[in-house]
Design a protein around this motif. Structure first.
Motif, mmCIF file in Angstrom:
data_model
loop_
_atom_site.group_PDB
_atom_site.id
_atom_site.type_symbol
_atom_site.label_atom_id
_atom_site.label_comp_id
_atom_site.label_asym_id
_atom_site.label_seq_id
_atom_site.Cartn_x
_atom_site.Cartn_y
_atom_site.Cartn_z
ATOM 1 N N PHE A 1 0.844 -1.191 0.000
ATOM 2 C CA PHE A 1 0.000 0.000 0.000
ATOM 3 C C PHE A 1 0.877 1.237 0.000
ATOM 4 O O PHE A 1 1.950 1.251 0.576
ATOM 5 C CB PHE A 1 -0.901 0.018 1.228
ATOM 6 C CG PHE A 1 -1.566 -1.284 1.486
ATOM 7 C CD1 PHE A 1 -2.402 -1.836 0.525
ATOM 8 C CD2 PHE A 1 -1.335 -1.979 2.651
ATOM 9 C CE1 PHE A 1 -3.002 -3.049 0.744
ATOM 10 C CE2 PHE A 1 -1.940 -3.194 2.879
ATOM 11 C CZ PHE A 1 -2.776 -3.736 1.918
ATOM 12 N N GLU B 1 0.468 5.537 0.170
ATOM 13 C CA GLU B 1 -0.403 6.707 0.221
ATOM 14 C C GLU B 1 -0.158 7.505 -1.040
ATOM 15 O O GLU B 1 0.956 7.903 -1.318
ATOM 16 C CB GLU B 1 -0.102 7.548 1.447
ATOM 17 C CG GLU B 1 -1.183 7.464 2.459
ATOM 18 C CD GLU B 1 -0.797 6.628 3.664
ATOM 19 O OE1 GLU B 1 -0.819 7.178 4.748
ATOM 20 O OE2 GLU B 1 -0.480 5.438 3.518
ATOM 21 N N LYS C 1 -5.531 5.652 -2.201
ATOM 22 C CA LYS C 1 -4.364 4.823 -1.942
ATOM 23 C C LYS C 1 -3.929 4.151 -3.231
ATOM 24 O O LYS C 1 -4.766 3.865 -4.092
ATOM 25 C CB LYS C 1 -4.750 3.710 -0.975
ATOM 26 C CG LYS C 1 -4.539 4.027 0.457
ATOM 27 C CD LYS C 1 -4.569 2.724 1.249
ATOM 28 C CE LYS C 1 -4.803 3.044 2.696
ATOM 29 N NZ LYS C 1 -6.216 3.290 2.975
ATOM 30 N N CYS D 1 -5.402 2.426 -8.185
ATOM 31 C CA CYS D 1 -5.594 3.609 -7.337
ATOM 32 C C CYS D 1 -7.045 3.600 -6.856
ATOM 33 O O CYS D 1 -7.964 3.695 -7.666
ATOM 34 C CB CYS D 1 -5.307 4.880 -8.117
ATOM 35 S SG CYS D 1 -5.623 6.358 -7.181
ATOM 36 N N SER E 1 -11.263 5.109 -0.197
ATOM 37 C CA SER E 1 -11.384 4.361 1.057
ATOM 38 C C SER E 1 -12.589 3.419 1.079
ATOM 39 O O SER E 1 -12.755 2.665 2.025
ATOM 40 C CB SER E 1 -11.483 5.339 2.226
ATOM 41 O OG SER E 1 -12.630 6.140 2.063
ATOM 42 N N GLU F 1 -8.628 -2.848 1.275
ATOM 43 C CA GLU F 1 -7.248 -2.946 0.802
ATOM 44 C C GLU F 1 -6.886 -4.368 0.405
ATOM 45 O O GLU F 1 -6.368 -4.618 -0.684
ATOM 46 C CB GLU F 1 -6.270 -2.453 1.879
ATOM 47 C CG GLU F 1 -6.327 -0.966 2.165
ATOM 48 C CD GLU F 1 -7.379 -0.610 3.194
ATOM 49 O OE1 GLU F 1 -8.158 -1.507 3.595
ATOM 50 O OE2 GLU F 1 -7.445 0.563 3.593
ATOM 51 N N SER G 1 5.551 3.627 3.860
ATOM 52 C CA SER G 1 4.109 3.657 4.123
ATOM 53 C C SER G 1 3.828 3.432 5.597
ATOM 54 O O SER G 1 2.982 4.091 6.199
ATOM 55 C CB SER G 1 3.394 2.575 3.325
ATOM 56 O OG SER G 1 3.540 2.802 1.974
#
Lengths: 191, 944
Positions: free
Chosen positions: A49, A51, A62, A76, A79, A83, B355
């Motif tokens: 992951f 940011e 993310k 991309c 939220s 994930e 991260s």
């Protein structure tokens, strides 16, 4: 929602780019470049992951990526996506490609970018996940391919003959007379 | 002729295919751009052919070229042609190209409405499927309105594949055409219980996206989702539902009690980590919503935190990341529980993965709860962060660290900072560490804020800033670090009364260096302040020679500024110059007259002998800079009450004529001041002003400062600090010998060491009493160890008279551009009669063979693009006038190629239902007698 799906190789060459939000071509290239720079400098044993970059995303977005041999698959997402779920989705995508191309490698993606798009459109539609069941996806792709073959049918016979001739590379040699008369097979070795 | 065509077609067999193109690009690595340009030329040739297969091939190649960053929108028309082909193969290529290069604002897509409608209603499900996929990427609000009904019809198709796609498509329609949500919602709800799991999943997906932004409208669906959650086995869907519940519980805590059981069942049974993680996340959300305020749930929160700790300690970096992510959610409401795991989180700051480090950093700071930081550990944490900054690679991460340090320290109006000399030292160190940082202005703001609001630290600040001004490297031209000079110069000048050595500061400021104009302006202003301060001192000592020397020094230095190209610098410098010259002349006058009268006398001049004019000038200058500057409340400007009888909308002068407007604009543009012209009202010409006027000006300036980004806008209530009891603590005089050189160990570390020493002493002292404290409870112990604040922060902020400080007018939190704003619609109200999706009445287009359409398009390509644009313009104009008749006549005269129903519809929308029906009938009647142009759709056929 998924905002963009990018596939590029270890050198940052784009192999597939799908944006579900409008960016002009220059911006798209910049995003690919920036994403590549972000992703490529990460070790293989760190988390998947990231940011988001400054160009694409913002705080809610993310980058979720996987690295397979020579290719990076980057999604991309915002939220609302899980994930780990997206990581699984990338896996499904790659496995589907593997099934469709039989042992997929970068070359398949290079020469069949359109096919890859068609496969992707069975997984994700307009930034939303459409189907995650691989056998279902494969069945859809199979049916569409059959449709294409049917349509090609008789009318495409000459075209097919030509493409067969083409794969012998006579037209290529006629067209590019400047090139030395090496058979394409030798050139292919470069790949 | 036919032979020629065959020949043409045969030649086309040798066109490059997509494979050839890719191969060619790979073989021409050195001159790729040239090769692609050549290929584009070939593609243009091919697009001129009549054969749809050739065009299809060309468009396929263009799609590939687009990926490489070339604009292909010029081929938009050809793409639409290929889309309209009857062959699935071509259609697919066309829609792919369209999805890659069209966007909602493309002009061309208004030509596609009917074609897409035809595809959606096609017999083959894949035609519709491909159309939906493509459409999802470029749907506009016009298309949404026109196609909503067709997509809704597809939602009840017999083919699950199409139902699934159509349901997802509805979300895109809602985004662009919010009016569709209410009429479509019952159908959507129905799809939640569709027999096909794919359709079900799609419906869940859509509702989750909708509910994410406006959860309260979807509470009524909770029972359905609850049922789905307990029965479904589709992990993907479960994840979505569980995520949805997490957002629903925030507004309906009662839901949480019901959820806990099935959630626990899923946690126990599932093997999918993704599902498990989302369950944990939702459990956290449930616990937070239930337990807010109630102490008996802290145990379960503890348990959750413990579980997350296991995730964070996992060797899998992904889980570690997610663990930290979930932790930050708990932190917001239960900071105490997370603070227990400080060791773990601080360890993550050292992780090799950026991260994870960023996530851990996030945990250090959080809006209201204060995060991991306390008065006790602030210095320690900041020390570690500074250490990271030294080691970290990548300016982005370093910048992030820098910003975080400031964020941690400044939160809650510095509630954790006990020693502001330490904080200032940290800021100066940050400046020295990160000369290229983009956060220069942030640091500058901090410097200003601290020195304005913490009175006791001003003396220290002035000496620090003087040395900063001295040592700031000349070379670093990049970055925004220059901004700190702005703050430093201002502090040195404004608080010159706290300075021990104003002359040193003055000399530093006078040293000319190339700086951005707005900083130079501040330099000059503060040179004047320092000058006034020194001269006032000298006046008291009656040292005329000293004043003269100083005047001459300034008069020598200022001319460089006077010739500045920055207009503000120029103005300030010349005003200052003239002012000082006046003062010198006054002094010279007296000393000259004296020198020739009493030549032999020693130049000790008595007060009466100093020119009264000079004294007046100095006094007035001093008056100019007298008084404290206080930060202004962020909303002060808004709260200024409009005096009675003042109408802000009224013209002061009659508005200028239209023609002169443009020149007016230019003029104002010329004088739009730099954003940071902070002291622009303190022009030196105000010398002649009376004190009342000065006060008035000061008020105005204070008002202006409320808009000024350089003044920290505090949002905390003024009496927050009082709670901490800082006021009662006697402020210790610090007589520290601060070394101005940068030694290998950081200067700020000294404060930490002192702090530690002090606390050691304290523990020794309190050792005996500790035992008794233990009995009292844990909380009292931690309070006892809290370090004492050395400096107090003043929270005084300026507000206009009669206005009170409140936060209740923060309403517009939402982004105006967010399409979800329009989707905040109550879905439980019954549908009104007029809430229906717009229906299309004409289907004639379907009968026309697409091949013919394509042919016509090629022939009239150029004309129709022109026309479409023209028509669009006309439409706009017509709308303004509201003259429907004209539009109708227009459409009669100009046949609408490709069929854009837009106009037709717009008109129809305005009409009443009855009216509509009657009209449709009319249209149908008129159709029969109309000679039909091929490929032309109905709107033009209305005959009146």
């Amino acid at each position: 929602m998924i905002k963009a799906i990018l596939v590029f190789n270890n050198h940052g060459k784009p192999r597939l780019s799908k944006f579900y939000e409008y960016f002009n071509e220059d911006m798209q290239q910049q995003i690919i470049k920036e994403t590549f720079q972000l992703v490529s400098k990460r070790d293989d044993n760190v988390c998947n992951f990231l940011e988001g970059g400054s160009l694409i995303g913002g705080s809610d977005y993310k980058l979720i990526y996987r690295h397979y041999a020579t290719l990076y698959f980057v999604f991309c997402v915002d939220s609302s996506e899980s994930e780990l779920g997206i990581l699984d989705l990338i896996q499904v995508f790659v496995e589907t490609l593997d099934k469709c191309f039989e042992n997929v490698c970068e070359l398949d993606l290079i020469f069949h970018a359109d096919a890859v798009h068609h496969i992707l459109s069975e997984l994700v539609m307009g930034g939303m996940v459409l189907q995650t069941n691989m056998s279902e996806i494969l069945a859809r792709i199979e049916e569409q391919n059959r449709l294409v073959k049917q349509e090609a049918g008789l009318s495409a016979a000459p075209a097919r003959a030509v493409s067969a001739v083409k794969s012998m590379n006579i037209p290529q040699q006629i067209k590019d007379m400047k090139l030395p008369d090496l058979p394409q097979a030798i050139k292919d070795l470069k790949f | 002729m036919a032979l020629k065509k065959v020949k043409g077609n045969f030649e086309r067999f040798f066109d490059k295919t997509l494979t050839d193109l890719v191969r060619g690009i790979r073989n021409n690595k050195d001159n790729e751009a040239k090769y692609i340009a050549q290929c584009i030329e070939e593609v243009k040739q091919e697009l001129r052919q009549d054969n749809i297969n050739v065009k299809c091939n060309a468009v396929a190649k263009l799609t590939y070229i687009q990926m490489l960053g070339y604009d292909i929108s010029w081929a938009g028309f050809n793409i639409i042609e290929v889309m309209s082909s009857s062959k699935f193969t071509c259609k697919r290529v066309g829609y792919l190209a369209a999805s890659q290069c069209f966007h909602p604002d493309s002009e061309l897509i208004m030509l596609t409405t009917n074609m897409i409608r035809k595809d959606l209603n096609s017999q083959t499900q894949y035609d519709a499927g491909v159309a939906l996929s493509g459409l999802s990427c470029f749907i506009s609000s016009d298309l949404s309105r026109d196609l909503a009904n067709d997509i809704m019809t597809l939602c009840s198709s017999t083919k699950p594949y199409l139902r699934m796609k159509a349901v997802l498509m509805m979300y895109k329609v809602f985004l662009r055409y919010p009016e569709a949500l209410r009429p479509a919602f019952p159908k959507l709800k129905e799809k939640l219980e569709d027999p096909d799991p794919g359709v079900q999943s799609a419906a869940v997906n859509v509702i989750c996206e909708l509910a994410r932004k406006n959860p309260k409208n979807y509470l009524s669906l909770a029972p359905i989702f609850f049922k789905l959650m307990t029965t479904s086995t589709n992990n993907w869907m479960l994840i979505k539902i569980i995520k949805l519940f997490a957002s629903l519980t925030t507004i309906e805590p009662a839901l949480g009690y019901k959820l806990s059981e099935p959630l626990i069942a899923i946690i126990a049974s599932t093997s999918a980590m993704s599902l498990l993680y989302e369950c944990i996340n939702t459990v956290i959300a449930v616990l937070i919503s239930i337990s807010s305020g109630m102490p008996n749930h802290t145990a379960s929160i503890q348990l959750c935190v413990q579980k997350l700790r296991i995730l964070i300690e996992d060797s899998d970096q992904n889980l570690k990341y997610l663990g930290l992510l979930a932790m930050s959610k708990i932190l917001k409401t239960h900071p105490k529980s997370v603070q227990a795991h400080k060791d773990l989180i601080l360890a993550c700051l050292d992780d090799k993965d950026e991260s994870i480090r960023l996530r851990a950093l996030d945990l250090l700071f959080c809006g209201k709860g204060g995060g991991m930081v306390s008065k006790k550990n602030l210095m320690e944490i900041v020390r570690r962060l500074l250490g990271h900054m030294e080691r970290a690679e990548g300016s982005a991460y370093r910048d992030e660290l820098l910003f975080k340090v400031i964020q941690i320290c400044s939160q809650g109006s510095y509630q954790y900072v006990t020693n502001f000399e330490w904080y200032l030292t940290v800021l100066v160190e940050l400046i020295q560490l990160e000369a290229g940082s983009k956060h220069g202005s942030v640091i500058a703001k901090q410097l200003l804020d601290v020195s304005i609001r913490v009175q006791d630290v001003r003396q220290f600040a002035v000496s620090e800033m003087t040395s900063l001004l001295e040592s700031f490297p000349e070379t670093t031209q990049s970055g925004s670090m220059f901004e700190v000079l702005y703050a430093a110069a201002w502090i040195v000048g404004e608080f010159s009364s706290d300075s021990n050595e104003p002359e040193r500061s003055l000399n530093v400021l006078l040293k000319h260096r190339s700086l951005p104009g707005h900083i130079q302006g501040v330099y000059i202003q503060n040179i004047l302040k320092l000058f006034t301060r020194i001269v006032t001192d000298l006046l008291e000592q009656k040292d005329v020679q000293g004043i003269l020397r100083l005047c001459n020094l300034l008069l020598k230095k200022l001319p460089t500024y006077v010739s500045s190209s920055h207009i503000e610098v120029q103005e300030r410098a010349s005003s200052a110059f003239v002012l000082i010259e006046m003062l010198r002349d006054q002094l010279n006058l007296v000393s000259d007259s004296q020198s020739h009268v009493i030549l032999s006398q020693v130049p000790t001049i008595e007060s009466s002998e100093i020119a009264i004019g000079a004294i007046e000038i100095v006094q007035e200058m001093a008056l100019l800079f007298a008084g404290d500057l206080n930060p202004v409340a962020p909303k002060a400007q808004k709260k200024v009450q409009i005096p009675e009888g003042l109408n802000l909308d009224e013209w002061i002068n009659t508005p200028p004529a239209e023609s002169s407007e443009s020149s007016e604009d230019e003029q104002t543009d010329l004088f739009v001041s730099h954003e940071q012209t902070e002291n622009s009202d303190r022009k030196t010409k105000t010398v002649e002003l009376t004190p009342e006027e000065i006060m008035k000006l000061r008020e105005v300036r204070k008002m202006e400062q409320s808009h000024n980004p350089n003044y920290l806008k505090s949002t905390t209530k003024p009496n927050q600090i009082v709670k901490d009891g800082c006021e009662d603590i006697p402020i210790a005089e610090l007589a520290l010998e601060v070394p101005l050189k940068i030694t290998s160990t950081k200067r700020s570390d000294k404060y930490l060491q002192e702090d530690q020493l002090a606390s050691k002493k304290k523990t020794k002292k309190t050792k005996k009493t500790k035992k008794s404290k233990h009995k009292l409870g844990i909380s009292s112990e931690s309070d006892g160890d809290e370090p004492v604040a050395i400096h107090s922060v003043s929270n005084f902020i300026e507000m206009p008279e009669g206005a009170s400080l409140s936060d209740n007018d923060e309403k517009d939190k939402h982004d105006i551009n967010d399409p979800h704003r329009a989707l905040d619609i109550d879905l439980d109200l019954p549908l009104r009669n007029d809430e229906i999706l717009p229906k299309q009445s004409y289907k004639k287009f379907n009968e026309i063979t697409p091949q013919l359409t394509a042919n016509i398009v090629t022939k009239t390509e150029v004309i129709s693009t022109d026309k479409s644009i023209r028509e669009k313009k006309e439409k706009k104009r017509d709308k303004e006038r509201g003259s429907k008749k004209k539009a109708k006549r227009n459409s009669e005269n100009e046949p609408d190629l490709m069929g854009t129903p837009v106009k037709h519809q717009k008109e129809k929308h305005k009409k009443e239902k009855k009216d509509k029906k009657a009209k449709e009938k009319k249209v149908k009647d008129s159709k029969t007698g109309y000679e039909e142009a091929i490929g032309i759709s109905t709107p033009s056929k209305e005959v009146y």
